[in-house]
Every structure is written in C-alpha cells, then in structure tokens.
Design a protein around this motif. Structure first.
Motif, PDB file in Angstrom:
ATOM      1  N   ILE A  44       0.708  -1.175   0.028  1.00 49.94           N
ATOM      2  CA  ILE A  44       0.096   0.017  -0.012  1.00 49.94           C
ATOM      3  C   ILE A  44       0.961   1.242   0.131  1.00 49.94           C
ATOM      4  N   ASN A  45       1.936   1.258   0.878  1.00 48.81           N
ATOM      5  CA  ASN A  45       2.857   2.546   0.764  1.00 48.81           C
ATOM      6  C   ASN A  45       3.612   2.669  -0.296  1.00 48.81           C
ATOM      7  N   VAL A  46       4.088   1.582  -1.002  1.00 51.07           N
ATOM      8  CA  VAL A  46       4.398   1.874  -2.277  1.00 51.07           C
ATOM      9  C   VAL A  46       3.794   2.112  -3.345  1.00 51.07           C
ATOM     10  N   VAL A  47       2.663   1.718  -3.463  1.00 44.36           N
ATOM     11  CA  VAL A  47       1.751   2.075  -4.595  1.00 44.36           C
ATOM     12  C   VAL A  47       1.070   3.371  -4.472  1.00 44.36           C
ATOM     13  N   HIS A  48       0.782   3.841  -3.062  1.00 48.59           N
ATOM     14  CA  HIS A  48       0.499   5.044  -2.846  1.00 48.59           C
ATOM     15  C   HIS A  48       1.529   6.095  -3.397  1.00 48.59           C
ATOM     16  N   ARG A  49       2.581   5.779  -3.307  1.00 50.09           N
ATOM     17  CA  ARG A  49       3.531   6.754  -3.775  1.00 50.09           C
ATOM     18  C   ARG A  49       3.991   7.162  -5.066  1.00 50.09           C
ATOM     19  N   ILE A  50       3.084   5.951  -5.886  1.00 47.15           N
ATOM     20  CA  ILE A  50       3.312   6.198  -7.296  1.00 47.15           C
ATOM     21  C   ILE A  50       2.434   7.364  -7.932  1.00 47.15           C
ATOM     22  N   ARG A  51       2.904   8.524  -7.859  1.00 49.05           N
ATOM     23  CA  ARG A  51       1.955   9.748  -8.036  1.00 49.05           C
ATOM     24  C   ARG A  51       1.180   9.869  -9.231  1.00 49.05           C
ATOM     25  N   PRO A  75      -6.326   7.091  -9.025  1.00 48.03           N
ATOM     26  CA  PRO A  75      -6.692   5.997  -7.731  1.00 48.03           C
ATOM     27  C   PRO A  75      -7.104   4.678  -8.208  1.00 48.03           C
ATOM     28  N   THR A  76      -8.064   4.589  -9.082  1.00 46.38           N
ATOM     29  CA  THR A  76      -8.374   3.311  -9.695  1.00 46.38           C
ATOM     30  C   THR A  76      -7.310   2.266  -9.885  1.00 46.38           C
ATOM     31  N   ASP A  77      -6.404   2.836 -10.662  1.00 47.45           N
ATOM     32  CA  ASP A  77      -5.250   2.081 -11.267  1.00 47.45           C
ATOM     33  C   ASP A  77      -4.406   1.474  -9.793  1.00 47.45           C
ATOM     34  N   LYS A  78      -4.322   2.579  -9.029  1.00 44.22           N
ATOM     35  CA  LYS A  78      -3.416   1.978  -7.832  1.00 44.22           C
ATOM     36  C   LYS A  78      -4.351   1.031  -7.005  1.00 44.22           C
ATOM     37  N   PHE A  79      -5.633   1.069  -6.560  1.00 40.91           N
ATOM     38  CA  PHE A  79      -6.343   0.001  -6.192  1.00 40.91           C
ATOM     39  C   PHE A  79      -6.131  -1.187  -6.900  1.00 40.91           C
ATOM     40  N   ASN A  80      -6.219  -1.043  -8.370  1.00 35.35           N
ATOM     41  CA  ASN A  80      -6.358  -2.468  -9.092  1.00 35.35           C
ATOM     42  C   ASN A  80      -5.031  -3.166  -8.951  1.00 35.35           C
ATOM     43  N   PHE A 109      -6.074   5.217  -1.175  1.00 39.24           N
ATOM     44  CA  PHE A 109      -5.798   5.537  -2.740  1.00 39.24           C
ATOM     45  C   PHE A 109      -7.034   6.372  -3.172  1.00 39.24           C
ATOM     46  N   SER A 110      -7.908   6.613  -2.579  1.00 35.59           N
ATOM     47  CA  SER A 110      -8.948   7.518  -3.090  1.00 35.59           C
ATOM     48  C   SER A 110      -8.508   8.910  -3.086  1.00 35.59           C
ATOM     49  N   SER A 111      -9.324   9.678  -4.270  1.00 39.19           N
ATOM     50  CA  SER A 111      -9.152  11.000  -4.401  1.00 39.19           C
ATOM     51  C   SER A 111      -9.975  11.919  -3.417  1.00 39.19           C
ATOM     52  N   GLU A 112      -9.980  13.158  -3.367  1.00 40.40           N
ATOM     53  CA  GLU A 112     -10.821  13.883  -2.572  1.00 40.40           C
ATOM     54  C   GLU A 112     -11.785  14.614  -3.198  1.00 40.40           C
ATOM     55  N   ASP A 160      16.884  -0.869  -2.988  1.00 35.76           N
ATOM     56  CA  ASP A 160      17.772  -0.489  -4.332  1.00 35.76           C
ATOM     57  C   ASP A 160      16.866   0.381  -5.017  1.00 35.76           C
ATOM     58  N   GLY A 161      15.687   1.002  -4.725  1.00 39.82           N
ATOM     59  CA  GLY A 161      15.072   1.864  -5.255  1.00 39.82           C
ATOM     60  C   GLY A 161      14.000   1.656  -6.476  1.00 39.82           C
ATOM     61  N   THR A 162      13.654   0.280  -6.710  1.00 34.51           N
ATOM     62  CA  THR A 162      12.850  -0.201  -7.523  1.00 34.51           C
ATOM     63  C   THR A 162      11.595  -0.733  -7.177  1.00 34.51           C
ATOM     64  N   ALA A 163      11.162  -0.483  -5.907  1.00 34.37           N
ATOM     65  CA  ALA A 163       9.922  -0.970  -5.585  1.00 34.37           C
ATOM     66  C   ALA A 163       8.934  -0.339  -6.617  1.00 34.37           C
ATOM     67  N   GLU A 164       8.838   1.073  -6.895  1.00 35.67           N
ATOM     68  CA  GLU A 164       7.748   1.502  -7.597  1.00 35.67           C
ATOM     69  C   GLU A 164       7.485   1.013  -8.913  1.00 35.67           C
ATOM     70  N   LYS A 165       8.552   0.898  -9.424  1.00 38.24           N
ATOM     71  CA  LYS A 165       8.487   0.354 -10.846  1.00 38.24           C
ATOM     72  C   LYS A 165       8.168  -1.229 -10.802  1.00 38.24           C
ATOM     73  N   PHE A 166       8.467  -2.093  -9.734  1.00 37.43           N
ATOM     74  CA  PHE A 166       8.054  -3.303  -9.576  1.00 37.43           C
ATOM     75  C   PHE A 166       6.480  -3.427  -9.657  1.00 37.43           C
ATOM     76  N   PHE A 167       6.066  -2.387  -8.759  1.00 42.81           N
ATOM     77  CA  PHE A 167       4.442  -2.558  -8.811  1.00 42.81           C
ATOM     78  C   PHE A 167       3.931  -1.797 -10.090  1.00 42.81           C
ATOM     79  N   GLU A 168       4.261  -0.942 -10.435  1.00 45.34           N
ATOM     80  CA  GLU A 168       3.727  -0.276 -11.612  1.00 45.34           C
ATOM     81  C   GLU A 168       3.519  -0.947 -12.992  1.00 45.34           C
ATOM     82  N   ASN A 169       4.488  -1.752 -12.996  1.00 50.19           N
ATOM     83  CA  ASN A 169       4.788  -2.663 -14.385  1.00 50.19           C
ATOM     84  C   ASN A 169       4.465  -4.231 -13.863  1.00 50.19           C
ATOM     85  N   ARG A 170       3.814  -4.415 -12.620  1.00 52.17           N
ATOM     86  CA  ARG A 170       3.565  -5.801 -12.468  1.00 52.17           C
ATOM     87  C   ARG A 170       4.616  -6.802 -12.484  1.00 52.17           C
TER      88      ARG A 170
END
Length: 430
Positions: free
Chosen positions: A215-222, A226-231, A256-259, A414-424
């Motif tokens: 959740i913390n990694v995905v939340h920081r993929i700016r 929101p729907t893509d983060k949850f998916n 993940f929700s928007s305001e 190693d700084g690759t967590a966001e890439k790992f999640f974004e690209n599955r």
C-alpha cells in the motif's frame, strides 16, 4: 478506566524561573483540574496552562483513551463505571488491554527522577485509581499484547517498570506466580525491524506487514490514478500473496481515493487511515532513509491491526465463545491519538462477521459525485473475490507471504519498488 463521575482531581503546578507567580485566588478558583467527558471524543483533562497578567490561556491535555467497538452502535463506546457494574451483573469480566505506548510511558516515567509526576501527566495515575476503585467488580488489565509488540531487548525493563507501577498503585491486583523477574537495566530503546523479529512473530505480522508495504509503495506512485492504484494492489495480493485480507483492503481503498466530491464521513476515514498507515512523524522520518521510513510505517501499522485483532479475539461477549471459563468484555487503553482516530473513523474493521466487514469495505458511496472511483474499486474487488472462490477454504502458507515482504524490503533498498508494482514485474518472475 476513567469514570465521568470522578469530577475533581488534584492538580500540582511547579513555577518556572522568571514567571510571574499566580495569585492565590486564581489557583483556588481556576487551577483545580476537572475530568470531563466530551462525546464522541472521549475523556479530556482540562486545566489552565499559563497566567500572563490578566490573560489566561487554556489548553487540553488528552488522557488515556479507553474504548471498545460496538456492533449495534456506529461510534466507539467510551469507557465508564456503568459499563463495569453492568458487566459484573451479567457475570462478565471487564478486561482492559494495554497498548504498547502505555507500557512504554510507564517505563519512561521510571527512568526519570519524578515518575509520579510523569505518570500523572500521562493520565496513567488516574487510570490506575479507577481500576483500583472498581476492581471488586471484576476489572482486569492485560499487558500481554503490549509485551508481544515490544522488541526482546525492551521487554525486561518494561516488565520491571510495570511491576513497580502495579505494586505501588494497584497493590491488590494479583501476580502471576510463575513470572520471572528481571533487573531494571538500560537496554537499547531502538525500535525493532521486521527482519529482526523471531520467526513466530514474523508470521503473525506478515500478512498485514506485506500488505501495508505494498500500500505504501503504490500510494507513492504519483502519476497512477486512484482506480489504477487499487487495481494494482488487488492484483498483487491475489497473484503474489495468494490472499486478499479485508482489513488491509479497507485501508487501501480509502488511502488511494481522491478527494473529489467526498463528504465529511469519507474525509475523516481517509485522513485517519493516511495518518495511521502511510505517514510518520517528521521528527522520526528525517533520521531515516526513505526505505526505512516505509518499513517503519508498515510495521507500526501491522502492530496496530494485530492489536485490534487481539481486542476482537478477547472480546467474546458478542458470541457463545467462552475464554478460560469466563466471559470477557474487552476494552483498549491507548494514548496513541492516531490509533484512536483511526478506530473511531473506521469501526467496521472490528466486525467479527466477515460478511459485514466485506459490505463495509465495498461501500459504493453513491452520494459522492464527480468520480467513479468508489463504484469501480468495489467492482474490482468483487470480480477478484469471485475469481478466487476456490481459494478461500485452502490452508494459508506463511512462507510465501514472508518472502514477499522481504522482497519488497529489498526492492525499497535498491529503489526499484515503484517500478516493480507499476509494471507488475512479479508476473515476469514466475
């Protein structure tokens, strides 16, 4: 355990060098501390803070929060003496589970030259007085969950301090005849890391810890919507962890929700969940590298979820389950304001009925306009749960969940967590 009927409590004030003495009539009339009850925020300790000429500045010091969840009431239930007497008449034991922060405050007080003053300031003395006053009605305090959360190096000094506290302020409470005493020494007060936990404690925390890391990694993929983060999060849970935990899904959905178009109820939930599960004090964060910040946040959050789960396990007054031949009505005592606000905003996480918890987790919030997030996220979760119907009754293996948690830790380092999640990228490593 603090009762609203206990209206006047002593208050001691020490003068600071250079301050103008407070007139005696002001001390008598305005500095008597009063314990008041404000619904629904619980108990607060009001007193006048400073005298400057003819101007009085007033502030509130928050006391221990003592509360429990209710299936029949949408808000938290604040503790009072009536609850104790009612339980006694129904043959129930009133059990108050102490959060770790309460135990740490007790230990910290005994490391100072004025422990009584520190314990009073924290509200713990007044809590102890009310426990002592009502002990004859079957009131018990339990530090077991707090001990489980403490690092091994902290348990001995915290236990010694707690025993000192009980011996002096609660002398009529019984002791475990098999307990082992330890010397009061100065072990490290550094917080423990997940990798340093014993294997059994790792397994107990692994699901929440892995989920909150994700959740913390995905939340920081700016740049993700929101729907893509949850998916993305739901795909990770199903495909890597091989489980979908409803408590963490509830957290993820609001984080993940928007305001856009949100009402006050949703805003309170979002703010409380973000504060408790994806934020940390700036004073702590500035001394940690970015990956350690996320790991610290996630472990703290996993401990909070474990505490709430413990509260549910002990509190069996809502079922026919009997714990050690006695019915319990369990309450939580904490001074963690973020945890209290989270519990207050999201009482549905305590539901023992999985169907009710699922329904709360999939609320459509149809009154919110300008976004399809709530409808789409509920549909994503519903589809994935339908796909996994055959997995529900299978025995869960903790090994893969632990490996997933350690994998995220390595990716963060190693700084690759966001890439790992974004690209599955987990799909490429099967």
């Amino acid at each position: 355990m603090i009762a609203a009927s206990c209206s006047l409590l002593p208050f001691a004030r020490t003068e600071t060098a250079g301050e103008e003495p407070i007139p005696e009539d002001c001390l008598n009339g305005l500095l008597s501390a009063t314990l008041t009850r404000k619904k629904p925020t619980g108990f607060v300790y009001r007193f006048t803070d400073r005298y400057q000429g003819e101007f009085w500045q007033t502030r509130e010091i928050l006391m221990l929060r003592v509360f429990r969840f209710s299936e029949s009431y949408p808000e938290l239930v604040d503790f009072d003496r009536d609850a104790v007497i009612s339980n006694f008449g129904l043959g129930r034991q009133t059990s108050i589970i102490l959060d770790t922060n309460v135990m740490v405050e007790i230990e910290g007080a005994y490391r100072t030259k004025q422990p009584h003053a520190k314990l009073t300031e924290a509200g713990i003395i007044h809590f102890a007085r009310m426990v002592a006053k009502n002990a004859k009605y079957g009131v018990f305090i339990s530090p077991a969950a707090a001990y489980q959360e403490l690092p091994p190096a902290r348990r001995a000094p915290v236990e010694v301090a707690f025993n000192r506290f009980v011996k002096y302020y609660l002398p009529k409470l019984g002791y475990d005849p098999d307990k082992v005493t330890s010397p009061f020494t100065g072990e490290s007060v550094d917080l423990e890391k997940f990798a340093e936990l014993p294997r059994d404690r790792q397994e107990l925390r692994s699901v929440s810890y892995a989920c909150l890391l994700a959740i913390n990694v995905v939340h920081r993929i700016r740049h993700l919507a929101p729907t893509d983060k949850f998916n993305c999060y739901i795909d990770y849970c199903a495909e890597v962890l091989n489980l979908i935990s409803l408590k963490e899904v509830f957290v993820a959905r609001y984080v993940f929700s928007s305001e856009v178009g949100i009402n006050e109820l949703v805003r309170k939930r979002k703010v409380s969940l973000v504060n408790n599960f994806v934020k940390i004090k700036k004073s702590v964060a500035k001394n940690l590298p970015a990956d350690e910040v996320i790991k610290r946040i996630s472990l703290n959050g996993a401990n909070d979820i474990a505490l709430i789960t413990t509260l549910d396990a002990v509190n069996n007054t809502r079922s026919q389950f009997i714990w050690e031949d006695a019915k319990h009505d369990a309450w939580l005592a904490t001074s963690d304001e973020k945890l209290y606000e989270f519990c207050r905003a999201c009482p549905s996480l305590s539901e023992q009925d999985g169907g009710k918890r699922l329904a709360r987790g999939m609320e459509l919030h149809a009154e919110i306009t300008g976004t399809d997030y709530w409808k789409e996220s509920a549909e994503i979760l519903g589809r994935k749960l339908d796909e996994r119907r055959g997995e529900i009754d299978q025995e869960m293996e903790m090994g893969p969940v632990l490996q997933a948690a350690f994998q995220i830790e390595a990716l963060l380092a190693d700084g690759t967590a966001e890439k790992f999640f974004e690209n599955r990228l987990w799909r490429d490593r099967r």
